[in-house]
Design a protein around this motif. Sequence first.
Motif, mmCIF file in Angstrom:
data_model
loop_
_atom_site.group_PDB
_atom_site.id
_atom_site.type_symbol
_atom_site.label_atom_id
_atom_site.label_comp_id
_atom_site.label_asym_id
_atom_site.label_seq_id
_atom_site.Cartn_x
_atom_site.Cartn_y
_atom_site.Cartn_z
ATOM 1 N N GLY A 10 0.806 -1.218 0.000
ATOM 2 C CA GLY A 10 0.000 0.000 0.000
ATOM 3 C C GLY A 10 0.842 1.272 0.000
ATOM 4 O O GLY A 10 0.303 2.369 -0.099
ATOM 5 N N TYR A 11 2.162 1.143 0.121
ATOM 6 C CA TYR A 11 3.053 2.313 0.131
ATOM 7 C C TYR A 11 4.001 2.220 -1.050
ATOM 8 O O TYR A 11 4.491 1.144 -1.381
ATOM 9 C CB TYR A 11 3.860 2.385 1.442
ATOM 10 N N HIS A 31 3.535 7.497 0.539
ATOM 11 C CA HIS A 31 2.345 6.652 0.453
ATOM 12 C C HIS A 31 1.833 6.556 -0.975
ATOM 13 O O HIS A 31 1.699 5.472 -1.524
ATOM 14 C CB HIS A 31 1.252 7.187 1.393
ATOM 15 N N ASP A 32 1.567 7.716 -1.593
ATOM 16 C CA ASP A 32 0.922 7.682 -2.908
ATOM 17 C C ASP A 32 1.272 8.956 -3.663
ATOM 18 O O ASP A 32 1.143 10.056 -3.121
ATOM 19 C CB ASP A 32 -0.598 7.600 -2.691
ATOM 20 N N LEU A 58 3.970 5.658 8.855
ATOM 21 C CA LEU A 58 3.059 5.065 7.870
ATOM 22 C C LEU A 58 1.665 5.697 7.972
ATOM 23 O O LEU A 58 1.056 6.072 6.972
ATOM 24 C CB LEU A 58 2.951 3.546 8.070
ATOM 25 N N ARG A 59 1.188 5.825 9.205
ATOM 26 C CA ARG A 59 -0.145 6.420 9.388
ATOM 27 C C ARG A 59 -0.165 7.874 8.949
ATOM 28 O O ARG A 59 -1.097 8.351 8.313
ATOM 29 C CB ARG A 59 -0.547 6.348 10.867
ATOM 30 N N ARG A 62 -0.010 8.233 5.072
ATOM 31 C CA ARG A 62 -1.275 7.868 4.424
ATOM 32 C C ARG A 62 -2.280 9.021 4.564
ATOM 33 O O ARG A 62 -2.972 9.387 3.612
ATOM 34 C CB ARG A 62 -1.808 6.598 5.085
ATOM 35 N N SER A 63 -2.329 9.617 5.740
ATOM 36 C CA SER A 63 -3.331 10.683 5.886
ATOM 37 C C SER A 63 -2.939 11.923 5.080
ATOM 38 O O SER A 63 -3.801 12.706 4.692
ATOM 39 C CB SER A 63 -3.664 10.990 7.345
ATOM 40 N N THR A 65 -1.884 11.766 1.996
ATOM 41 C CA THR A 65 -2.451 11.521 0.664
ATOM 42 C C THR A 65 -3.915 11.986 0.644
ATOM 43 O O THR A 65 -4.351 12.679 -0.282
ATOM 44 C CB THR A 65 -2.400 10.011 0.340
ATOM 45 N N TYR A 66 -4.633 11.628 1.691
ATOM 46 C CA TYR A 66 -6.047 12.004 1.772
ATOM 47 C C TYR A 66 -6.189 13.515 1.955
ATOM 48 O O TYR A 66 -7.078 14.143 1.388
ATOM 49 C CB TYR A 66 -6.714 11.252 2.934
ATOM 50 N N ASP A 335 -13.168 10.100 3.520
ATOM 51 C CA ASP A 335 -12.341 9.105 2.808
ATOM 52 C C ASP A 335 -12.898 8.851 1.408
ATOM 53 O O ASP A 335 -12.154 8.719 0.441
ATOM 54 C CB ASP A 335 -12.331 7.759 3.563
#
Length: 348
Positions: A10-11, A31-32, A58-59, A62-63, A65-66, A335
């Motif tokens: 996922g990364y 992440h993305d 990691l957390r 990811r946030s 990206t959002y 999300d």
Amino acid sequence: MQIERTRIEGYEEVVYGEDPESGLKAFIAIHDTTLGPAIGGCRMWPYADRDAALSDVLRLARSMTYKAAIARLPLGGGKAVIIGDPHKDKTEALMEAFGDFVQGLEGRYITAEEVGIWPDDVETISRRTRYVTGRPRRGGDPTPLAAWGVYCGIRAAVRHKLELSSMAGLSVAVQGLGHVGHKLCRYLHDAGAELIVADKDPEVAAKVAAQFRAEIVAPDAIYSADADVFAPCAMGDVLTDETIPALSASIVAGSANNQLARRELGMELVKRGILYAPDYVISAGGLMKVAEEVVYPGDFDQERLQGRVEGIGLTLTRIFREADREGIDTTTVADRIAMDRLEMAKAA
Ligand code: NAD
């Protein structure tokens, strides 16, 4: 510098860098990058071990990206963490080594300040890498706009939940009075709100309380403080099975990243009639500020930026309405909007 790459599902890229000379031990997680290069601040924190640092980065990545997707920025999500106590272990050599580490990724990750990394550190990092934004000497401190975005988000939540268009007479419990929390207190105070504050540093709490005639409570007592709004502006994981039942406020809206200790607790807040402003939506003002330098280099436009940050209130209102209509939690709605933007970009 010794570099280790770790494959994490996922990364796109997760790298650990260790420089024995300066003492640097840091992770960078990308992440993305569907929407653009990964952007996200660097946090310095005395993590118990490498695993704790990895799980945080990691957390956080990811946030980002959002956060970038929902803010409609052409940027992806990434983050860095340095293992160490910012008050004891930070040196210029360590910040420069971190700059080298970022430079080695050749622009796939762009860094900025975060908890434990102050504006001067960003200047030091910039001696070694071009891929840094939010430099204070270029007027780049993101925290005033991060705080302003949170203030706009609180206003939107108050309008939605309490059907009030003014903050006058409302009480807000602010947890964490650092770069963002302190500035948020100023905006709230100027708008006529009463403040209840807590910081784990008693001197900081005393200073802010004196400035804004705020009531000080102990860090553990801030959850149950008799307030209309709870604004977490310290660290993540503050909404837990234990703290949620203690909340007295009917609105949770603050800058801290990753406020929900578990994703499912979003629904617990709904059941209790508590309106939650998803953290990565309400705290995007700082990202919007640092992104301005990256997306529009040499073309800074205060009005465009101000409009974007104030748009956080509109985005949240849309999220609150959709969540109410469907009887689901606000993070699920946020999300979904962010994912739609990523999917559309991938399909284009
Ligand atoms: P900061 O380090 O300047 O301030 C954090 C403050 O919280 C400090 O005063 C610290 O003593 C206090 N604190 C820590 N743990 C506490 C606890 N358990 N109870 C009470 N107080 C506690 O950090 P900041 O830059 O103001 O960021 C605050 C939060 O907002 C972080 O979660 C950060 O990830 C998030 N955020 C920051 C920005 C930004 O531009 N700096 C942007 C978006 C989100």
